[in-house]
Scaffold this active site. Structure first.
Site, PDB file in Angstrom:
ATOM      1  N   ILE A 123      51.240  40.716  39.548  1.00  0.00           N
ATOM      2  CA  ILE A 123      51.979  39.910  40.005  1.00  0.00           C
ATOM      3  C   ILE A 123      52.174  38.660  38.898  1.00  0.00           C
ATOM      4  O   ILE A 123      53.125  38.004  38.683  1.00  0.00           O
ATOM      5  CB  ILE A 123      51.814  39.383  41.457  1.00  0.00           C
ATOM      6  CG1 ILE A 123      53.000  38.481  42.082  1.00  0.00           C
ATOM      7  CG2 ILE A 123      50.412  38.737  41.471  1.00  0.00           C
ATOM      8  CD1 ILE A 123      53.863  38.971  42.875  1.00  0.00           C
ATOM      9  N   ASN A 154      45.728  31.753  51.523  1.00  0.00           N
ATOM     10  CA  ASN A 154      45.192  31.488  52.949  1.00  0.00           C
ATOM     11  C   ASN A 154      45.517  29.885  53.193  1.00  0.00           C
ATOM     12  O   ASN A 154      45.907  29.240  52.514  1.00  0.00           O
ATOM     13  CB  ASN A 154      43.810  31.808  52.905  1.00  0.00           C
ATOM     14  CG  ASN A 154      42.810  30.964  52.135  1.00  0.00           C
ATOM     15  OD1 ASN A 154      42.949  29.779  52.081  1.00  0.00           O
ATOM     16  ND2 ASN A 154      42.424  31.459  50.949  1.00  0.00           N
ATOM     17  N   GLY A 167      41.837  38.396  45.622  1.00  0.00           N
ATOM     18  CA  GLY A 167      43.045  39.355  45.568  1.00  0.00           C
ATOM     19  C   GLY A 167      44.145  38.438  44.678  1.00  0.00           C
ATOM     20  O   GLY A 167      43.733  38.135  43.597  1.00  0.00           O
ATOM     21  N   VAL A 168      45.126  38.520  45.163  1.00  0.00           N
ATOM     22  CA  VAL A 168      46.533  37.963  44.423  1.00  0.00           C
ATOM     23  C   VAL A 168      46.061  36.458  44.090  1.00  0.00           C
ATOM     24  O   VAL A 168      46.323  35.994  43.189  1.00  0.00           O
ATOM     25  CB  VAL A 168      47.889  38.090  45.336  1.00  0.00           C
ATOM     26  CG1 VAL A 168      48.800  37.093  44.521  1.00  0.00           C
ATOM     27  CG2 VAL A 168      48.093  39.579  45.213  1.00  0.00           C
ATOM     28  N   ASP A 169      45.686  35.813  45.260  1.00  0.00           N
ATOM     29  CA  ASP A 169      45.393  34.361  45.320  1.00  0.00           C
ATOM     30  C   ASP A 169      44.372  34.107  43.879  1.00  0.00           C
ATOM     31  O   ASP A 169      44.549  33.074  43.272  1.00  0.00           O
ATOM     32  CB  ASP A 169      44.726  34.051  46.721  1.00  0.00           C
ATOM     33  CG  ASP A 169      44.732  32.470  46.821  1.00  0.00           C
ATOM     34  OD1 ASP A 169      45.779  31.843  46.214  1.00  0.00           O
ATOM     35  OD2 ASP A 169      44.059  31.964  47.765  1.00  0.00           O
ATOM     36  N   THR A 225      48.302  43.148  52.798  1.00  0.00           N
ATOM     37  CA  THR A 225      47.901  44.609  53.088  1.00  0.00           C
ATOM     38  C   THR A 225      46.766  44.623  52.150  1.00  0.00           C
ATOM     39  O   THR A 225      45.990  45.775  52.060  1.00  0.00           O
ATOM     40  CB  THR A 225      48.938  45.261  52.453  1.00  0.00           C
ATOM     41  OG1 THR A 225      49.069  44.854  50.973  1.00  0.00           O
ATOM     42  CG2 THR A 225      50.333  45.126  53.083  1.00  0.00           C
ATOM     43  N   GLY A 226      45.872  43.401  51.871  1.00  0.00           N
ATOM     44  CA  GLY A 226      44.691  43.592  50.997  1.00  0.00           C
ATOM     45  C   GLY A 226      43.581  43.114  52.171  1.00  0.00           C
ATOM     46  O   GLY A 226      43.210  43.771  52.980  1.00  0.00           O
TER      47      GLY A 226
HETATM   48  N1  AR6 Z   1      49.234  41.863  41.347  1.00  0.00           N
HETATM   49  C1  AR6 Z   1      50.132  42.552  42.514  1.00  0.00           C
HETATM   50  N2  AR6 Z   1      49.291  42.938  43.747  1.00  0.00           N
HETATM   51  C2  AR6 Z   1      47.925  42.624  43.979  1.00  0.00           C
HETATM   52  C3  AR6 Z   1      47.214  41.867  42.821  1.00  0.00           C
HETATM   53  C4  AR6 Z   1      48.078  41.672  41.648  1.00  0.00           C
HETATM   54  N3  AR6 Z   1      47.367  40.915  40.810  1.00  0.00           N
HETATM   55  N4  AR6 Z   1      46.063  41.821  43.216  1.00  0.00           N
HETATM   56  C5  AR6 Z   1      45.917  42.399  44.692  1.00  0.00           C
HETATM   57  N5  AR6 Z   1      47.017  42.830  44.658  1.00  0.00           N
HETATM   58  P1  AR6 Z   1      45.496  40.406  49.152  1.00  0.00           P
HETATM   59  P2  AR6 Z   1      46.328  39.373  51.754  1.00  0.00           P
HETATM   60  C6  AR6 Z   1      47.508  43.754  45.954  1.00  0.00           C
HETATM   61  O1  AR6 Z   1      44.085  40.692  49.281  1.00  0.00           O
HETATM   62  O2  AR6 Z   1      45.791  40.776  52.379  1.00  0.00           O
HETATM   63  C7  AR6 Z   1      42.751  36.033  49.567  1.00  0.00           C
HETATM   64  O3  AR6 Z   1      41.446  35.742  49.496  1.00  0.00           O
HETATM   65  C8  AR6 Z   1      46.589  44.231  46.879  1.00  0.00           C
HETATM   66  O4  AR6 Z   1      46.125  45.433  46.568  1.00  0.00           O
HETATM   67  O5  AR6 Z   1      45.483  39.573  47.762  1.00  0.00           O
HETATM   68  O6  AR6 Z   1      47.283  38.827  52.167  1.00  0.00           O
HETATM   69  C9  AR6 Z   1      43.478  34.871  49.910  1.00  0.00           C
HETATM   70  O7  AR6 Z   1      42.881  33.711  49.624  1.00  0.00           O
HETATM   71  C10 AR6 Z   1      47.257  44.107  48.402  1.00  0.00           C
HETATM   72  O8  AR6 Z   1      47.964  45.374  48.505  1.00  0.00           O
HETATM   73  O9  AR6 Z   1      46.424  39.485  50.132  1.00  0.00           O
HETATM   74  C11 AR6 Z   1      43.482  35.128  51.473  1.00  0.00           C
HETATM   75  O10 AR6 Z   1      42.130  34.519  51.896  1.00  0.00           O
HETATM   76  C12 AR6 Z   1      47.982  43.126  48.057  1.00  0.00           C
HETATM   77  O11 AR6 Z   1      48.502  42.614  46.926  1.00  0.00           O
HETATM   78  C13 AR6 Z   1      43.513  36.749  51.799  1.00  0.00           C
HETATM   79  O12 AR6 Z   1      43.223  37.169  50.430  1.00  0.00           O
HETATM   80  C14 AR6 Z   1      47.601  41.715  49.142  1.00  0.00           C
HETATM   81  O13 AR6 Z   1      46.189  41.646  49.033  1.00  0.00           O
HETATM   82  C15 AR6 Z   1      45.366  37.012  51.811  1.00  0.00           C
HETATM   83  O14 AR6 Z   1      44.869  38.476  52.048  1.00  0.00           O
END
Ligand code: AR6
Length: 171
Positions: free
Chosen positions: A11, A24, A32-34, A123-124
């Site tokens: 992303i 969050n 993760g993404v954040d 989903t992460g």
């Molecule tokens: N690009 C695209 N997708 C990604 C990337 C990336 N760089 N990195 C991970 N994913 P998540 P959530 C996917 O955990 O479940 C954070 O700590 C990953 O495989 O990023 O909404 C926040 O601060 C998954 O399918 O977000 C919150 O505390 C999806 O992106 C919490 O995590 C979302 O995973 C939010 O959790």
């Protein structure tokens, strides 16, 4: 009519007007993404998030809502931060997940963004099953009343891409 596509990728590398962050409530970063968005986008994003916490969102951004900041050094112009629900096996929180997509597009419209990249919200780390997360994402974006021309779902692995492709192939 909004064009919707699903691609495998990161992303933070998307050349779109706005990328959506799976944040969050604190808006102060995480994994993760954040984590990736703050790491690659640089301190300007965190500084804008701190300003939001000091003004509109003293108690944090509620689940299901969305707010925009600069995208710092990312190729995108804006980051739209949204807070997905944590998955629950006992409580149906899908309306909150749908709200993340809808509210992010509403914010995109306010900004004048025409191209928007979404991750698979919740989903992460938040544990939402990918097939259900993909279905909700696609249904909500399809039903949205938005001026955005292109929505790109950016999926991190093949499993996620497969689920989003399947959701997009259903009418
Ligand atoms: N690009 C695209 N997708 C990604 C990337 C990336 N760089 N990195 C991970 N994913 P998540 P959530 C996917 O955990 O479940 C954070 O700590 C990953 O495989 O990023 O909404 C926040 O601060 C998954 O399918 O977000 C919150 O505390 C999806 O992106 C919490 O995590 C979302 O995973 C939010 O959790």
């Amino acid at each position: 009519m909004t064009r919707i596509e699903a691609v495998r990728g990161d992303i933070t590398e998307q050349h779109v007007d706005a990328v959506v962050n799976a944040a969050n409530s604190s808006l102060l970063g995480g994994g993760g993404v954040d984590g990736a968005i703050h790491r690659k986008g640089g301190p300007e994003i965190l500084s804008a998030c701190r300003d939001l916490r000091a003004s509109r969102y003293g108690k944090g951004l509620p689940t299901g809502q969305a707010v925009a900041t600069t995208a710092g050094r990312l190729p995108a112009r804006w980051v739209i931060h949204t807070v997905g629900p944590v998955w629950s096996a006992t409580e149906d929180r899908s309306a909150l997940l749908a709200s993340c997509y809808r509210e992010s597009l509403r914010v995109a419209d306010e900004l004048g963004a025409r191209t928007v990249a979404f991750p698979a919200i919740s989903t992460g780390i938040y544990g939402w099953p990918m097939d259900d997360g993909a279905r909700i994402a696609v249904e909500t974006v399809r039903a949205a009343d938005t001026a955005v021309d292109e929505v790109r779902f950016v999926l991190f692995d093949d499993r996620a891409l497969t689920e989003f492709t399947a959701a997009l192939s259903t009418s």
